[in-house]
Design an enzyme around this catalytic site. Structure first.
Site, PDB file in Angstrom:
ATOM      1  N   CYS A  34       0.821  -1.211   0.000  1.00  0.00           N
ATOM      2  CA  CYS A  34       0.000   0.000   0.000  1.00  0.00           C
ATOM      3  C   CYS A  34       0.854   1.259   0.000  1.00  0.00           C
ATOM      4  CB  CYS A  34      -0.948   0.019   1.202  1.00  0.00           C
ATOM      5  SG  CYS A  34      -0.099   0.084   2.774  1.00  0.00           S
ATOM      6  N   ASP A  36       2.233   2.686   2.539  1.00  0.00           N
ATOM      7  CA  ASP A  36       2.122   3.493   3.748  1.00  0.00           C
ATOM      8  C   ASP A  36       3.372   3.356   4.617  1.00  0.00           C
ATOM      9  OD1 ASP A  36      -0.298   4.141   2.824  1.00  0.00           O
ATOM     10  OD2 ASP A  36      -1.481   3.035   4.271  1.00  0.00           O
ATOM     11  N   CYS A  59      -3.010   5.334   5.613  1.00  0.00           N
ATOM     12  CA  CYS A  59      -4.463   5.316   5.655  1.00  0.00           C
ATOM     13  C   CYS A  59      -4.984   5.627   7.057  1.00  0.00           C
ATOM     14  CB  CYS A  59      -4.956   3.942   5.222  1.00  0.00           C
ATOM     15  SG  CYS A  59      -4.658   2.691   6.468  1.00  0.00           S
ATOM     16  N   CYS A 103      -2.684  -2.970   8.475  1.00  0.00           N
ATOM     17  CA  CYS A 103      -2.323  -1.665   9.026  1.00  0.00           C
ATOM     18  C   CYS A 103      -1.888  -1.831  10.488  1.00  0.00           C
ATOM     19  CB  CYS A 103      -3.492  -0.700   8.932  1.00  0.00           C
ATOM     20  SG  CYS A 103      -4.379  -0.776   7.366  1.00  0.00           S
TER      21      CYS A 103
HETATM   22 FE1  FES Z   1      -1.624   0.435   4.162  1.00  0.00          FE
HETATM   23 FE2  FES Z   1      -3.481   0.879   5.899  1.00  0.00          FE
HETATM   24  S1  FES Z   1      -3.742   0.640   3.769  1.00  0.00           S
HETATM   25  S2  FES Z   1      -1.371   0.704   6.269  1.00  0.00           S
END
Ligand code: FES
Length: 147
Positions: A34, A36, A59, A103
């Site tokens: 993702c 992140d 997110c 996450c």
């Molecule tokens: Fe990647 Fe939440 S979508 S940490």
């Protein structure tokens, strides 16, 4: 996607956001899928996490999990903080949708990375205390590939 009230609360008003200028342990982790990124700053005094802050570029669930993870480990001895699992983070948030479980893994890994950095700075091999491979996702067993 339905989020619990607790998740919304921590997303809208996260605790311990920012940097710690006097941190003696900093951990940064990311999820390749993702993209992140979570950065965790800790100040350890006498084996206890005296202060903690985080910065998460990610997110809403990642922000909520970082926030609750900092609340859980603040004031705790390192051994206790190391025992924090993503499952405990999810439970403390009143659950997360399955697609967002990864996450919470990020939060657990960020805590471990910060503590490993602390040990390194003390000249101690973090491998003695921190299981680098541990901390995979207990929810689905996919570890880093979770999500
Ligand atoms: Fe990647 Fe939440 S979508 S940490």
């Amino acid at each position: 996607m339905i989020y619990s009230e607790k998740v919304m609360e921590h997303f809208a008003n996260p605790s311990n956001v920012g940097e710690l200028p006097d941190a003696n342990g900093i951990g940064e982790v990311g999820n390749a899928k993702c993209g992140d990124i979570m950065k965790m700053y800790i100040r350890v005094e006498s084996g206890v996490i005296a202060d903690v802050k985080f910065k998460t570029f990610g997110c809403g669930a990642a922000i909520a999990t970082s926030s609750i993870a900092t609340e859980i480990i603040k004031g705790q001895p390192l051994e206790k903080a190391l025992a924090l699992t993503n499952k405990a983070v999810v439970e403390a948030l009143g659950g997360l949708p399955p697609a967002k479980l990864h996450c919470s893994v990020l939060a657990e890994q960020a805590v471990r990375a910060a503590i490993a950095d602390y040990y390194r700075r003390q000249g101690v091999d973090p491998a003695l205390f921190v299981d680098a491979n541990g901390g995979g996702c207990e929810c689905c067993g996919e570890g880093e590939n979770c999500g």
